[in-house]
Design an enzyme around this catalytic site. Sequence first.
Site, PDB file in Angstrom:
ATOM      1  N   LYS A 107       5.643  26.626  11.962  1.00  0.00           N
ATOM      2  CA  LYS A 107       4.953  26.404  13.232  1.00  0.00           C
ATOM      3  C   LYS A 107       5.929  26.160  14.379  1.00  0.00           C
ATOM      4  O   LYS A 107       5.556  26.258  15.540  1.00  0.00           O
ATOM      5  CB  LYS A 107       3.958  25.259  13.102  1.00  0.00           C
ATOM      6  CG  LYS A 107       2.754  25.644  12.243  1.00  0.00           C
ATOM      7  CD  LYS A 107       1.658  24.603  12.273  1.00  0.00           C
ATOM      8  CE  LYS A 107       0.418  25.075  11.522  1.00  0.00           C
ATOM      9  NZ  LYS A 107       0.616  25.081  10.054  1.00  0.00           N
TER      10      LYS A 107
HETATM   11  C1  LIG Z   1      -0.148  25.832   9.171  1.00  0.00           C
HETATM   12  C2  LIG Z   1       0.455  26.076   7.841  1.00  0.00           C
HETATM   13  C3  LIG Z   1       0.026  27.125   6.997  1.00  0.00           C
HETATM   14  C4  LIG Z   1      -1.152  28.010   7.340  1.00  0.00           C
HETATM   15  O1  LIG Z   1      -0.860  28.931   8.358  1.00  0.00           O
HETATM   16  P1  LIG Z   1      -2.049  29.679   9.115  1.00  0.00           P
HETATM   17  O2  LIG Z   1      -1.397  30.448  10.197  1.00  0.00           O
HETATM   18  O3  LIG Z   1      -2.957  28.594   9.636  1.00  0.00           O
HETATM   19  O4  LIG Z   1      -2.731  30.546   8.109  1.00  0.00           O
HETATM   20  C5  LIG Z   1       0.696  27.337   5.812  1.00  0.00           C
HETATM   21  N1  LIG Z   1       1.734  26.545   5.447  1.00  0.00           N
HETATM   22  C6  LIG Z   1       2.159  25.533   6.216  1.00  0.00           C
HETATM   23  C7  LIG Z   1       3.291  24.700   5.742  1.00  0.00           C
HETATM   24  C8  LIG Z   1       1.553  25.259   7.450  1.00  0.00           C
HETATM   25  O5  LIG Z   1       1.993  24.245   8.200  1.00  0.00           O
END
Ligand SMILES: *Cc1c(COP(=O)(O)O)cnc(C)c1O
Length: 431
Positions: A107
Amino acid sequence: MQYFSLQNQQQQVSFETAVVQGIAPDKGLYFPEQIPTLDKDFIANLHDYTDHEIGYKVIRPFVGDEIPEEALLKIVKDTLHFPFPIQKVTGHTYALELFHGPTLAFKDVGARFMAGCLGYFRRNSTKPVTVLVATSGDTGGAVASGFFNVPGVEVVILYPSKKVSTLQEKQLTTLGGNIRALEIEGTFDDCQAIVKAAFLDQELQEHRQLTSANSINVARWLPQMFYYFLAYKQMKAAHPRLVFSVPSGNFGNICAGLMAAAMGLPVSHFVAATNINDTVPRFMGSGKYEPGKALPTLSNAMDVADPSNFVRVLQLFGNSLPALKEKFTALSFNDKDTARTMERVWKENHYMLDPHGAVGFMGLQQYLETAPELTGVFLETAHPVKFEDTAPKSIRDEIYTPPRVMSLYNKEKTATLLPADYTAFKNWLMR
Ligand SMILES: *Cc1c(COP(=O)(O)O)cnc(C)c1O
């Protein structure tokens, strides 16, 4: 590039408006009016370009002329500020490690890009904009780090007291400066309810300009395409036929991969791997979209019952289920298998998975049984140390703690404790 709301295709807005608003006034997600295609020569010769050049070329058509070249290049550089290595795990499977950023999860990419864009758009404004975000863990840390010290932008993060991990709390509460953390005596849903109420509160909006930094913002979604291109660049000489497996919650990350493919990146197939929150795997089987209630799992960043970005996935395939099925498979896995896989892969391959990566790995292995001619890359979305508390006991002590995490544990937490009550929040913000 113009963006339309998936609720109403008539109303189009600029990239800037889409970024500042986050969500369309009719509550639809923004979607680009057309899908740009990349030059075939560029794709064939990716190895001749630096990672920054690739990121720039990929995102340029989505930004149009709203951010000039030099500024956009700088935003891309700040976004791709850390490496995206690929590690071999088994014969045919590779991990694309997305956790080398400041908060140890993918993220960081979207948050940093969005912060750069918002900072650019607000550069001459005298009234600061307040980014309001509710977090159950990962998002808040990435947003805090990405927006730290961006001029003209203040960040207020709401998190549920005692319901985020120690490491996650440190990431939210130790930066200071333009980042303020509110520890809410309630659940994540309470935090989200307060944020939603704030966006509907006219009086508050007159007092300060609010924006959200949640994952549906186009400036968080689209830069996630970058690392699919970077992975292909690293793999294509030896492994031209790739399948990507993406551990999925809100389906933003995989939707970015599908967008990269729509632009011309040669990818044979995509696997969306979910935990038992399996709304999409069930939909792929039945054609019925029936979100239930989110259930807690080991891979808690994917505990999503009604994935907000899935409408974008459908849009990319003209809302045709048969067309989607040709490129996309969705598989679901339970916690027991997740934990076993983490133990087994450590024992047999000496690779430490986090629970989300483990789900992605299982999805890949299962899919490759039907397509052994392909090479698989799964996205390792977080560093295992982030989920140390819930890792299987037998491997917990083997998890590596990076030095920058150690120093975080020693930093002082600064947060304001508030009841889960909108009035208390408003009084705090308006004071
Ligand atoms: C947010 C997140 C996901 C999921 O990603 P999306 O884009 O919401 O499908 C998977 N793994 C981790 C560690 C995350 O923080």
